[in-house]
Design a protein around this motif. Structure first.
Motif, PDB file in Angstrom:
ATOM      1  N   ASN A  78       0.838  -1.204   0.000  1.00  0.00           N
ATOM      2  CA  ASN A  78       0.000   0.000   0.000  1.00  0.00           C
ATOM      3  C   ASN A  78       0.874   1.255   0.000  1.00  0.00           C
ATOM      4  O   ASN A  78       0.904   1.988   0.993  1.00  0.00           O
ATOM      5  CB  ASN A  78      -0.913  -0.015   1.227  1.00  0.00           C
ATOM      6  N   PRO A  79       1.569   1.510  -1.102  1.00  0.00           N
ATOM      7  CA  PRO A  79       2.505   2.639  -1.123  1.00  0.00           C
ATOM      8  C   PRO A  79       1.825   3.986  -0.858  1.00  0.00           C
ATOM      9  O   PRO A  79       0.825   4.313  -1.486  1.00  0.00           O
ATOM     10  CB  PRO A  79       3.108   2.589  -2.529  1.00  0.00           C
ATOM     11  N   GLY A  80       2.370   4.715   0.104  1.00  0.00           N
ATOM     12  CA  GLY A  80       1.843   6.042   0.423  1.00  0.00           C
ATOM     13  C   GLY A  80       0.574   6.042   1.240  1.00  0.00           C
ATOM     14  O   GLY A  80      -0.056   7.100   1.407  1.00  0.00           O
ATOM     15  N   ALA A  81       0.162   4.892   1.785  1.00  0.00           N
ATOM     16  CA  ALA A  81      -1.084   4.821   2.555  1.00  0.00           C
ATOM     17  C   ALA A  81      -1.065   5.837   3.685  1.00  0.00           C
ATOM     18  O   ALA A  81      -0.045   6.056   4.334  1.00  0.00           O
ATOM     19  CB  ALA A  81      -1.283   3.411   3.114  1.00  0.00           C
ATOM     20  N   ARG A  82      -2.206   6.488   3.882  1.00  0.00           N
ATOM     21  CA  ARG A  82      -2.334   7.489   4.941  1.00  0.00           C
ATOM     22  C   ARG A  82      -3.743   7.469   5.506  1.00  0.00           C
ATOM     23  O   ARG A  82      -4.681   7.068   4.836  1.00  0.00           O
ATOM     24  CB  ARG A  82      -1.976   8.868   4.429  1.00  0.00           C
ATOM     25  N   ALA A  83      -3.856   7.910   6.754  1.00  0.00           N
ATOM     26  CA  ALA A  83      -5.142   7.900   7.452  1.00  0.00           C
ATOM     27  C   ALA A  83      -5.928   9.184   7.184  1.00  0.00           C
ATOM     28  O   ALA A  83      -5.350  10.264   7.065  1.00  0.00           O
ATOM     29  CB  ALA A  83      -4.911   7.737   8.952  1.00  0.00           C
ATOM     30  N   TRP A  84      -7.231   9.033   7.101  1.00  0.00           N
ATOM     31  CA  TRP A  84      -8.175  10.141   6.961  1.00  0.00           C
ATOM     32  C   TRP A  84      -9.265   9.955   8.003  1.00  0.00           C
ATOM     33  O   TRP A  84      -9.725   8.840   8.236  1.00  0.00           O
ATOM     34  CB  TRP A  84      -8.828  10.121   5.576  1.00  0.00           C
ATOM     35  N   PHE A  85      -9.705  11.056   8.618  1.00  0.00           N
ATOM     36  CA  PHE A  85     -10.825  11.012   9.551  1.00  0.00           C
ATOM     37  C   PHE A  85     -12.118  11.061   8.756  1.00  0.00           C
ATOM     38  O   PHE A  85     -12.216  11.783   7.760  1.00  0.00           O
ATOM     39  CB  PHE A  85     -10.811  12.219  10.495  1.00  0.00           C
ATOM     40  N   ALA A  86     -13.134  10.344   9.215  1.00  0.00           N
ATOM     41  CA  ALA A  86     -14.465  10.489   8.637  1.00  0.00           C
ATOM     42  C   ALA A  86     -14.984  11.870   9.050  1.00  0.00           C
ATOM     43  O   ALA A  86     -14.832  12.275  10.203  1.00  0.00           O
ATOM     44  CB  ALA A  86     -15.392   9.393   9.150  1.00  0.00           C
ATOM     45  N   ALA A  87     -15.571  12.604   8.116  1.00  0.00           N
ATOM     46  CA  ALA A  87     -16.033  13.964   8.409  1.00  0.00           C
ATOM     47  C   ALA A  87     -17.119  13.982   9.475  1.00  0.00           C
ATOM     48  O   ALA A  87     -17.285  14.983  10.169  1.00  0.00           O
ATOM     49  CB  ALA A  87     -16.534  14.633   7.125  1.00  0.00           C
ATOM     50  N   ASP A  88     -17.835  12.873   9.633  1.00  0.00           N
ATOM     51  CA  ASP A  88     -18.880  12.833  10.659  1.00  0.00           C
ATOM     52  C   ASP A  88     -18.385  12.265  11.994  1.00  0.00           C
ATOM     53  O   ASP A  88     -19.171  12.102  12.929  1.00  0.00           O
ATOM     54  CB  ASP A  88     -20.106  12.066  10.165  1.00  0.00           C
ATOM     55  N   PRO A  94     -10.520   9.521  -0.941  1.00  0.00           N
ATOM     56  CA  PRO A  94      -9.123   9.641  -0.536  1.00  0.00           C
ATOM     57  C   PRO A  94      -8.167   8.703  -1.260  1.00  0.00           C
ATOM     58  O   PRO A  94      -6.960   8.814  -1.106  1.00  0.00           O
ATOM     59  CB  PRO A  94      -9.164   9.306   0.954  1.00  0.00           C
ATOM     60  N   GLY A  95      -8.703   7.768  -2.053  1.00  0.00           N
ATOM     61  CA  GLY A  95      -7.866   6.801  -2.764  1.00  0.00           C
ATOM     62  C   GLY A  95      -8.417   5.401  -2.582  1.00  0.00           C
ATOM     63  O   GLY A  95      -9.580   5.210  -2.230  1.00  0.00           O
ATOM     64  N   ARG A  96      -7.543   4.422  -2.802  1.00  0.00           N
ATOM     65  CA  ARG A  96      -7.926   3.016  -2.638  1.00  0.00           C
ATOM     66  C   ARG A  96      -7.934   2.708  -1.143  1.00  0.00           C
ATOM     67  O   ARG A  96      -6.900   2.687  -0.495  1.00  0.00           O
ATOM     68  CB  ARG A  96      -6.946   2.104  -3.383  1.00  0.00           C
ATOM     69  N   ILE A  97      -9.118   2.482  -0.604  1.00  0.00           N
ATOM     70  CA  ILE A  97      -9.260   2.276   0.839  1.00  0.00           C
ATOM     71  C   ILE A  97      -8.816   0.857   1.195  1.00  0.00           C
ATOM     72  O   ILE A  97      -9.321  -0.121   0.636  1.00  0.00           O
ATOM     73  CB  ILE A  97     -10.700   2.552   1.294  1.00  0.00           C
ATOM     74  N   VAL A  98      -7.859   0.775   2.131  1.00  0.00           N
ATOM     75  CA  VAL A  98      -7.325  -0.521   2.563  1.00  0.00           C
ATOM     76  C   VAL A  98      -7.754  -0.862   3.990  1.00  0.00           C
ATOM     77  O   VAL A  98      -7.561  -1.985   4.441  1.00  0.00           O
ATOM     78  CB  VAL A  98      -5.785  -0.579   2.424  1.00  0.00           C
ATOM     79  N   ALA A 132      -6.027   4.963   3.290  1.00  0.00           N
ATOM     80  CA  ALA A 132      -6.168   4.872   1.841  1.00  0.00           C
ATOM     81  C   ALA A 132      -4.834   5.134   1.147  1.00  0.00           C
ATOM     82  O   ALA A 132      -4.030   5.941   1.611  1.00  0.00           O
ATOM     83  CB  ALA A 132      -7.208   5.884   1.357  1.00  0.00           C
ATOM     84  N   VAL A 133      -4.648   4.447   0.026  1.00  0.00           N
ATOM     85  CA  VAL A 133      -3.503   4.682  -0.842  1.00  0.00           C
ATOM     86  C   VAL A 133      -3.927   5.799  -1.803  1.00  0.00           C
ATOM     87  O   VAL A 133      -4.967   5.685  -2.454  1.00  0.00           O
ATOM     88  CB  VAL A 133      -3.133   3.408  -1.632  1.00  0.00           C
ATOM     89  N   HIS A 193      -4.494   8.411  -4.905  1.00  0.00           N
ATOM     90  CA  HIS A 193      -4.749   8.192  -6.332  1.00  0.00           C
ATOM     91  C   HIS A 193      -3.538   8.470  -7.211  1.00  0.00           C
ATOM     92  O   HIS A 193      -3.648   8.416  -8.411  1.00  0.00           O
ATOM     93  CB  HIS A 193      -5.890   9.099  -6.808  1.00  0.00           C
ATOM     94  N   SER A 194      -2.399   8.760  -6.642  1.00  0.00           N
ATOM     95  CA  SER A 194      -1.248   9.159  -7.444  1.00  0.00           C
ATOM     96  C   SER A 194      -0.538   8.003  -8.134  1.00  0.00           C
ATOM     97  O   SER A 194       0.409   8.213  -8.858  1.00  0.00           O
ATOM     98  CB  SER A 194      -0.253   9.925  -6.573  1.00  0.00           C
ATOM     99  N   TYR A 195      -1.012   6.793  -7.955  1.00  0.00           N
ATOM    100  CA  TYR A 195      -0.364   5.644  -8.562  1.00  0.00           C
ATOM    101  C   TYR A 195      -1.106   5.248  -9.837  1.00  0.00           C
ATOM    102  O   TYR A 195      -2.335   5.321  -9.898  1.00  0.00           O
ATOM    103  CB  TYR A 195      -0.297   4.493  -7.547  1.00  0.00           C
ATOM    104  N   PRO A 196      -0.387   4.841 -10.902  1.00  0.00           N
ATOM    105  CA  PRO A 196      -1.001   4.588 -12.218  1.00  0.00           C
ATOM    106  C   PRO A 196      -2.189   3.633 -12.196  1.00  0.00           C
ATOM    107  O   PRO A 196      -3.137   3.827 -12.954  1.00  0.00           O
ATOM    108  CB  PRO A 196       0.155   4.001 -13.039  1.00  0.00           C
ATOM    109  N   ASP A 197      -2.194   2.640 -11.334  1.00  0.00           N
ATOM    110  CA  ASP A 197      -3.310   1.686 -11.310  1.00  0.00           C
ATOM    111  C   ASP A 197      -4.630   2.327 -10.889  1.00  0.00           C
ATOM    112  O   ASP A 197      -5.690   1.770 -11.133  1.00  0.00           O
ATOM    113  CB  ASP A 197      -3.005   0.527 -10.358  1.00  0.00           C
ATOM    114  N   ASP A 198      -4.579   3.487 -10.242  1.00  0.00           N
ATOM    115  CA  ASP A 198      -5.788   4.138  -9.768  1.00  0.00           C
ATOM    116  C   ASP A 198      -6.353   5.163 -10.751  1.00  0.00           C
ATOM    117  O   ASP A 198      -7.375   5.771 -10.476  1.00  0.00           O
ATOM    118  CB  ASP A 198      -5.523   4.830  -8.419  1.00  0.00           C
ATOM    119  N   TRP A 199      -5.688   5.390 -11.874  1.00  0.00           N
ATOM    120  CA  TRP A 199      -6.167   6.358 -12.859  1.00  0.00           C
ATOM    121  C   TRP A 199      -7.395   5.792 -13.540  1.00  0.00           C
ATOM    122  O   TRP A 199      -7.370   4.688 -14.073  1.00  0.00           O
ATOM    123  CB  TRP A 199      -5.063   6.663 -13.873  1.00  0.00           C
ATOM    124  N   ARG A 200      -8.502   6.517 -13.526  1.00  0.00           N
ATOM    125  CA  ARG A 200      -9.787   5.992 -13.989  1.00  0.00           C
ATOM    126  C   ARG A 200     -10.111   6.276 -15.454  1.00  0.00           C
ATOM    127  O   ARG A 200     -11.110   5.791 -15.957  1.00  0.00           O
ATOM    128  CB  ARG A 200     -10.905   6.558 -13.120  1.00  0.00           C
TER     129      ARG A 200
END
Length: 184
Positions: free
Chosen positions: A69-79, A109-113, A122-123, A125-132
């Motif tokens: 999970n390169p670059g994975a980082r935590a995000w808080f739920a807004a609620d 936030p990206g690919r949620i792990v 989440a990882v 979206h800056s990685y090529p596999d996540d480009w939609r």
């Protein structure tokens, strides 16, 4: 609609990562930069936080694995209002020690792990596999420049993948309180 919030360093560390709010506060303590009073507060605040919220690595030890999970980082739920409120004193601490930080908000936030009721890991979206978008439909920058020689206007607001945007070059704890109160 904002679904996730992240507070992180305004500048990357030596490894090119942007540490989050808790890592920044821990770094101040580990480097001996806090006053004795702030050390006591930080230790107690970390105890309360650890007791109240799940550490994602206790559920999935690999969620931050840089190979999986390169670059994975935590995000808080807004609620997750109580968790967001708990971060405000940490942001105050960063402000007192002139540690620059930014507030990011996004729907994606990206690919949620990892996910629980208060946070995701989440990882980005800056990685090529996540480009939609298919490559064939994207005009190349060189062909766009040939087709339209006019200078392109510059946007002043930085936006990232999934609608992520920075609240500015640095936030304040006051900005965080406004977000929690719905003044977006």
């Amino acid at each position: 609609m904002v679904e996730f919030v992240r507070y992180q360093s305004a500048v990357p560390n030596r490894n090119g990562h942007f540490p989050g709010v808790f890592a920044l506060a821990n770094g101040l303590r580990h480097n001996g930069l806090l006053t004795p009073e702030d050390v006591r507060w930080h230790q107690e605040a970390n105890r309360r936080t650890t007791a109240a919220y799940v550490d994602p690595t206790t559920v999935d030890p690999h969620c931050y694995d840089q190979t999986r999970n390169p670059g994975a980082r935590a995000w808080f739920a807004a609620d997750a209002v109580e968790l967001l409120a708990l971060t405000v004193p940490y942001l105050d601490l960063l402000d007192r020690y002139d540690v620059p930080w930014v507030q990011l908000t996004t729907r994606a936030p990206g690919r949620i792990v990892y996910r629980d009721g208060d946070q995701v890991v989440a990882v980005p979206h800056s990685y090529p596999d996540d480009w939609r978008f298919p490559a064939a439909r994207c005009p190349s920058p060189s062909s766009a420049a040939v087709d339209d020689p006019r200078p392109r206007p510059q946007r002043s607001e930085a936006r990232g993948a999934g609608g992520a945007r920075s609240a500015g070059t640095s936030g304040t704890a006051h900005d965080a309180r406004r977000l929690m109160q719905g003044d977006r």
